[in-house]
Enzyme design. Structure first.
Site, PDB file in Angstrom:
ATOM      1  N   GLY A  43       0.832  -1.205   0.000  1.00 33.74           N
ATOM      2  CA  GLY A  43       0.000   0.000   0.000  1.00 33.74           C
ATOM      3  C   GLY A  43       0.861   1.248   0.000  1.00 33.74           C
ATOM      4  N   PHE A  44       1.677   1.376   1.042  1.00 33.75           N
ATOM      5  CA  PHE A  44       2.611   2.505   1.174  1.00 33.75           C
ATOM      6  C   PHE A  44       1.880   3.846   1.171  1.00 33.75           C
ATOM      7  CE2 PHE A  44       4.662  -0.910  -1.387  1.00 33.75           C
ATOM      8  CZ  PHE A  44       5.430  -1.433  -0.368  1.00 33.75           C
ATOM      9  N   ILE A  65      -0.411  -5.040   5.632  1.00 37.52           N
ATOM     10  CA  ILE A  65      -0.042  -4.654   4.259  1.00 37.52           C
ATOM     11  C   ILE A  65       1.395  -5.075   3.958  1.00 37.52           C
ATOM     12  CG2 ILE A  65      -1.707  -2.782   4.332  1.00 37.52           C
ATOM     13  CD1 ILE A  65       0.608  -0.803   4.601  1.00 37.52           C
ATOM     14  N   GLY A  66       1.827  -6.098   4.696  1.00 37.88           N
ATOM     15  CA  GLY A  66       3.205  -6.550   4.591  1.00 37.88           C
ATOM     16  C   GLY A  66       3.999  -6.180   5.818  1.00 37.88           C
ATOM     17  N   GLY A 124       0.288   1.935  12.900  1.00 45.36           N
ATOM     18  CA  GLY A 124      -0.532   0.734  12.975  1.00 45.36           C
ATOM     19  C   GLY A 124      -0.018  -0.341  13.919  1.00 45.36           C
ATOM     20  N   PRO A 136      11.317  -8.669  15.999  1.00 45.44           N
ATOM     21  CA  PRO A 136      12.545  -8.175  15.354  1.00 45.44           C
ATOM     22  C   PRO A 136      12.696  -8.655  13.908  1.00 45.44           C
ATOM     23  CG  PRO A 136      13.013  -8.998  17.561  1.00 45.44           C
ATOM     24  CD  PRO A 136      11.582  -9.357  17.274  1.00 45.44           C
ATOM     25  N   LYS A 137      12.122  -9.802  13.592  1.00 45.25           N
ATOM     26  CA  LYS A 137      12.274 -10.334  12.240  1.00 45.25           C
ATOM     27  C   LYS A 137      11.521  -9.473  11.223  1.00 45.25           C
ATOM     28  CE  LYS A 137      12.828 -14.843  10.557  1.00 45.25           C
ATOM     29  NZ  LYS A 137      12.624 -16.258  10.787  1.00 45.25           N
ATOM     30  N   GLU A 196       8.067   3.196   8.847  1.00 47.25           N
ATOM     31  CA  GLU A 196       8.444   4.290   7.946  1.00 47.25           C
ATOM     32  C   GLU A 196       9.793   4.907   8.294  1.00 47.25           C
ATOM     33  OE1 GLU A 196       3.975   5.622   6.633  1.00 47.25           O
ATOM     34  OE2 GLU A 196       4.986   6.894   8.065  1.00 47.25           O
TER      35      GLU A 196
END
Lengths: 169, 318, 738
Positions: free
Chosen positions: C244-245, C472-473, C515, C623-624, C696
């Site tokens: 999405g970004f 969204i990933g 989110g 963390p992954k 982000e």
């Protein structure tokens, strides 16, 4: 409508198709094999990569009728959630994805790409055309037809290395 | 994609005859460029003749000591061919610099020669484009032209030829072997095969309607150090801003051909002759008469720089 | 649950599940292609017809006439939707232009019709048969030309348009060292891999949308406003979003037209926006012009800093808030920021990953590099000298909730080997490569948003979480599962996470890197409510009971979770509401980017050799996946630095390079080694999770580090992104380039 017979993931399928139907749309819309993704529909992203007669191709830029009698392997043919292909498992282990949309294409591409290296097919990254050597640079170049906008790139390369038994760089 | 009918040809003769008898018919082989354009209705054939099963997929030695490459040889196979890798390395390198692994697995030798331009205005059917719609004008000349041609252009069109393979073929003085519906065969030197736009930018090559490319032949190997250098906006899977194919002979002679800068694979004899004067002189000779736009004038300097890189590479090896 | 006081010790602190690296719990579905995306709902909406969008051929003007005849009689066509037959439509709160244009056309490729047919092939072909007569009007498409017409916008999402403190002009005027430079960033496209897509089906007056959307509740609300129907008649389902970004924050044309199309033809309709339509039909990150002035002493300590930003958008649109980070990142008693907005008729500008900071940092962090060089101070040291532990516009009364910027700088520099850098440009050579190192700060605001969830335990002790949050990933499925597992004392494998359905409680959604922290805090709240209910049912005092190993434990007593839940199971719902901690404390995430590039001495091709960074973003929940978020963002930063640009045709008013062949984004070969270090941090004022956003942060500053590395390699300081070959060779003279 044209009759088309394909072998998809080992299963013979018979379709009546508008000749305009791409292999990608035949898989997604007619066979409901939606694991193969449509990212651009113009060969610009690699999300639709499937393996036809042992070779990876962009299924968006080929017509289904052109593959009469051929063998098609899609992501669904590599493994299932209960029985993952080693490449699928490696993508999970190395977080070689994020949103998941380019992922089936990356995995199909990776599986076929390792075969290309084994078959001594050179790439733009090959230093000496006389001899193809395994390296991260080779993997990156050969996987460049599969865009991942989430950009799990280093993780994907790690997953492929893992499957190829090459370990860390 | 406009509706079309589809047939699969079983032989070269059948393919050529169908093409001659069905109006609006086109051959389809790899399809990677044709289907791209058909989806956008830039290409609108009424009938497709699938030529994937008519042979023409062999690479064999010619009597003259050269190589005959079947029209349907896939880019992957041509690049991987042992003889090509050994004796025509510049061709292998050019092929591998183009497209992606997936596309090279489908794209054919003949199709690669016939690739159409990547001009963005050609690709948007709402825009004027003399190549797509003769007489409609050229939106590119005063628009976004950064990637387009700087030489060999006309007042009608500044589109660039996008192929890498064809640049190497041009360097190697390949011949395009064709067959027509009546069985006539002819051989077209690649120098003559692609046409400059002039007033008819929609006419891009010398093939007559229904004429089929059967093979591309290469003259005997010319030896030397063969290199292909492609400069683009990312590291892979992108069209060239400038590319240079070169063969440096052991006697100090050289040949150069250029991609990304012209409506066809670009080669100028005077550029070859200027090798002794260095990369700048070669570029000047190759680009004499160039008419770049403000946006793509940098390709002149970049051509010289790409050549300089090749010269540097060659000297480092020597 | 109201979060208005700093968090104290809570079950998340145990760290048995949260904070541990886990494989994504939906991983198997994604790698086998069985995760269903919006256009693939043969299961839910069989027999869906295919819609194809027709985009406007002009950027501004009116449709004078439409002739649909040829399309309507074309093979397989079921209907054509246009403004003439769509019925009265409103406009979503989040939309600037109308999603269905006509008769007025607001931008190029604005949807003006949907052609619906029995097959994709028939719909796509028939869409070409529409005859539309346009009356084009003169539009404004050139930000640089309209810069002086730009006006001060209304205060928006990011706060006031302008801020100031002290007396910038006086302080700058007397500064020993002055930096005064302008920078530009181009329009950019999200280019997510999954095109915007929706399958829509009506059941009577009720509408279901299987769509690809980051913000389920916004989609419901804006669809209701656009169709002028009550919200409770709309269900939005978005369990998998193929990237999405920010491009899928809003209701877009695919969703509206699928709904209108399905209504028109009386059967489900699915619509994907064609790749070549995406850049002009949907939103994009707007171009900016930025001026930065920094006044410092000879040691680089900042006294005055100003950042002014110009961007453009359609009438009613918003500015690109690229000066946001400059309000908080560095010290200086005298400061000013300003945003100006020009009215342009290009497609709609809107949020793209880290709106504001992503491009603001491209400018600010190059300016800081210029300051470092002018003062002869190491760029890392310069940033340490200018660290500030409170909001510098307000003063010490508004401290940061947590700020480990200096730790990031120091640890990141050590790990990268920054000390090997020669501060003089053009000194290092490796074969044909000029090699340089650069660094930049990373900064992104920490936003929080109210978020709800419901959590249940069944008779087998299995925990289920339901929230309309999207993945969204970003890894939402897994961190939400981890949160519930930690709170309920069960292993992650015992948790089912259901996301992206408007039947579930309204969440924060996915945007602005809020989110992850917000939605898990909402799950935390629901778990607290469920724990209370379970404790009551078990007869244990809720405050003292411990949930672990599938048991409720009180001293020596314990009861199995499954048994307490009982045969019918037990559910609880709650939401996290954030108080004024974000006002009392400045909240942000920090980091330091490092990059080594090679620049070809002849051709000026730039190749990243390695990237690395250290980041502080509160508790790192997984963390992954957090690392993947950061490296992905770094790569998008690399795209911004080196190649991404929507090229504007200022005559026709559109983005010319509107596909993925011409709008180039990084591929595998562009991205080698990427190293990420998370600096340990807990932020008790951000949420009960003590986490902050991280999705982000990685893009903010990454491109500037590359720009600074290019300078270090070549001596060429470029200030107009992207930093392409043509710009470098134009400046070759006097540089290290040949």
């Amino acid at each position: 409508m044209d009759a088309v017979e394909l072998t998809v993931n080992g299963r013979d399928v018979h379709l009546q198709l508008d000749p305009r139907t791409t292999l990608l749309d035949a898989l997604r819309e007619h066979l409901h094999l939606t694991g193969t993704k449509k990212g651009c529909d113009h060969g610009q992203c690699g999300a639709c990569t499937v393996i036809v007669e042992g070779r990876r191709i962009n299924s968006c830029l080929t017509l289904a009728v052109m593959h009469e009698g051929e063998n098609v392997t899609t992501i669904e043919g590599l493994g299932s959630p209960d029985n993952l292909h080693p490449m699928q498992r490696a993508f999970v282990t190395h977080d070689g994805y994020q949103c998941g949309y380019c992922t089936p294409g990356q995995i199909c591409s990776a599986v076929a790409m390792l075969e290309e290296i084994a078959a001594d097919i050179p790439s733009h990254a090959t230093q000496d055309l006389g001899e193809v050597e395994f390296s991260d640079a080779e993997l990156r170049e050969r996987m460049s037809g599969n865009i991942c906008r989430c950009a799990a790139y280093p993780n994907i390369i790690a997953a492929i290395r893992d499957v190829a038994g090459e370990g860390e760089a | 994609m406009k509706p079309f009918t589809y047939s699969r040809a079983a032989s070269v003769q059948e393919a050529a005859q169908t093409a001659a008898s069905v109006q609006g018919a086109r051959f389809i082989a790899g399809g990677t460029n044709l289907l791209d354009l058909m989806k956008l209705q830039i290409e609108t054939p009424t009938h497709l003749i699938d030529v994937n099963h008519i042979g023409l997929n062999r690479i064999e030695a010619t009597d003259e000591g050269g190589l005959r490459i079947g029209a349907l040889v896939r880019n992957t196979d041509l690049a991987a061919n042992e003889v090509v890798r050994r004796d025509y390395a510049v061709l292998s390198r050019a092929l591998l610099a183009g497209a992606s692994g997936q596309l090279r697995n489908k794209a054919t030798t003949a199709g690669n020669l016939l690739q159409r331009t990547r001009c963005p205005y050609f690709y948007d059917t709402r825009m004027p484009c003399n190549k797509r719609k003769p007489g409609s004008g050229c939106a590119a000349m005063k628009g976004i032209s950064r990637g387009l041609a700087i030489i060999g252009t006309s007042d009608a069109c500044i589109a660039q030829h996008p192929s890498d393979m064809a640049v190497a073929m041009r360097l190697l003085d390949a011949n395009v072997e064709t067959v027509t519906a009546d069985g006539t065969r002819r051989s077209i030197p690649i120098a003559d095969f692609h046409l400059l736009p002039g007033d008819t930018p929609h006419v891009e090559h010398r093939l007559t309607p229904g004429e089929l490319i059967a093979a591309v032949t290469l003259p005997p190997p010319i030896g030397g150090t063969q290199v292909y250098r492609k400069v683009r906006d990312r590291a892979s899977y992108a069209f060239a801003l400038v590319s240079v194919a070169a063969v440096f002979g052991e006697d100090g002679s050289a040949r150069f051909a250029f991609g990304g800068i012209a409506p066809k694979p670009w080669r100028v004899d005077a550029a070859d002759a200027a090798v002794g004067s260095g990369p700048k002189a070669v570029a000047d000779a190759a680009l004499a008469g160039a008419q770049p736009t403000a946006q793509n004038a940098f390709k002149q300097g970049l051509t010289a720089r790409t050549l300089a890189s090749l010269f540097r590479q060659k000297e480092a090896r020597a | 649950m109201k979060f208005d006081r700093p968090a104290t010790a809570n079950p998340i602190d145990r760290g048995r599940v949260v904070g541990i690296a886990h494989d994504r719990i939906e991983g198997a579905a994604k790698v086998t292609g069985t995760a269903p995306y919006a256009y693939e709902r043969h299961d839910a909406a069989p027999n869906a017809a295919y819609g194809w969008i027709v985009g406007s051929a002009i950027a501004k003007g009116r449709i004078a006439a439409m002739d649909l005849t040829a399309a309507e009689v074309a093979p397989g066509v079921l209907g054509v939707v246009t403004h003439q037959n769509a019925g009265p439509l409103g406009k979503g709160n989040m939309n600037t232009a109308h999603l269905l244009g006509g008769p007025a056309v607001e931008h190029y490729d604005q949807a003006v019709a949907l052609v619906i047919a029995d097959t994709l092939e028939n719909a796509r072909d028939a869409a070409r048969l529409l005859r539309i007569d346009y009356r084009a009007e003169q539009g404004r498409f050139d930000l640089a030309a309209d810069r002086d017409r730009a006006a001060k916008p209304e205060d928006g999402f990011g706060g006031p348009a302008d801020t100031s403190a002290g007396d910038f002009d006086a302080a700058f005027g007397r500064a020993a060292v002055q930096i005064d430079q302008s920078y530009t960033t181009p329009d950019q496209s999200h280019a997510m891999m999954e095109p915007h897509a929706t399958t829509a089906a009506w059941n009577g007056d009720r509408l279901t949308l299987w769509t690809s959307n980051q913000m389920v509740a916004w989609a419901v609300g804006d669809m209701a406003r656009t169709l002028k129907i009550p919200k409770d008649r709309i269900r939005v389902v978005s369990p998998y979003v193929g990237g999405g970004f920010g491009g899928k924050l809003f209701l877009r044309a695919d969703a509206l037209l699928a709904a209108l199309g399905a209504r028109a033809v009386g059967r489900p309709v699915k619509v994907a926006i064609a790749r070549s339509q995406i850049p002009n039909n949907t939103t994009h990150r707007p171009a900016t012009i930025q001026r930065i002035r920094i006044g410092a002493d000879k040691d680089g300590v900042i006294d005055a800093i100003a950042h002014e930003v110009w961007s453009g958008d359609l009438p009613g649109g918003e500015p690109e808030t690229a000066a946001m980070q400059t309000r908080l990142l560095y010290r200086g008693d005298h400061r000013r920021t300003a945003h100006r907005l020009a009215t342009l008729d290009l497609p709609e500008g809107n949020a793209m990953r880290a709106p504001g900071e992503a491009v603001g940092m491209l400018a600010l962090e190059v300016a800081m590099d210029e300051l470092a060089e002018t003062c002869g101070v190491d760029p890392v040291e310069l940033r340490i000298r200018n660290d500030v532990q409170y909001d510098p516009e307000v003063g010490p009364k508004r401290p940061f909730s947590s700020r480990k910027f200096v730790e990031c700088l120091r640890q990141g520099a050590a790990r990268f080997g920054w000390e090997q850098r020669d501060s003089r440009p053009g000194q290092k050579r490796d074969g044909r490569w000029l090699v340089g190192m650069g660094m930049a700060a990373a900064f992104r605001n920490n936003l929080v948003a109210s978020s709800g969830a419901r959590v249940g335990v069944d008779a087998q002790g299995r925990v289920t979480v339901e929230t309309d949050m999207t993945d969204i990933g970003t890894g939402s499925y897994t961190i939400i599962g981890q949160t519930a597992a930690e709170m309920m004392g069960v292993p992650l494998e015992a948790v089912t996470v259901r996301l992206g359905d408007s039947r579930f409680p309204v969440s924060s959604g996915s945007g602005g890197q809020f989110g992850g922290n917000s939605s898990t805090a909402g799950v935390y709240a629901a778990c607290v409510a469920l724990r209370t209910k379970l404790a009551e049912r078990a007869g244990f005092p809720a405050e003292q009971v411990i949930f672990e190993d599938g048991l409720l434990r009180l001293g020596n007593q314990s009861r199995p979770l499954a048994a307490v839940a009982g045969p019918d199971g037990l559910w609880a719902e709650d939401r996290i509401e954030f108080g004024d901690l974000t006002e009392r404390y400045a909240q942000a995430t920090f980091g330091a980017h490092f990059c080594e590039v090679g620049v070809d001495i002849d051709t000026a091709e730039v190749r990243i050799r390695r990237m690395g960074g250290a980041f502080a973003a509160g508790r790192i929940l997984n963390p992954k996946s957090a690392r993947s978020q950061v490296i992905g963002a770094m790569t998008m930063g690399a795209g911004a630095a080196l190649m991404e640009e929507l090229q504007v045709d200022t005559r026709f008013g559109f983005f010319v390079n509107h596909d993925m062949a011409e709008y180039v984004v990084p591929v595998h070969a562009d991205i080698p080694e990427q190293d990420v270090l998370f600096v340990e941090e807990l932020d008790d004022k951000s949420s009960p999770m003590k986490a902050k956003g991280v999705g982000e942060l990685g893009i903010c500053g990454a491109g500037a580090a590359i720009a600074n590395a290019i300078y270090n390699a070549t001596g060429i300081r470029l200030r107009d992104y992207p930093l392409t070959i043509d710009k470098l060779i134009e400046r070759a003279e006097g540089s290290a380039l040949a």
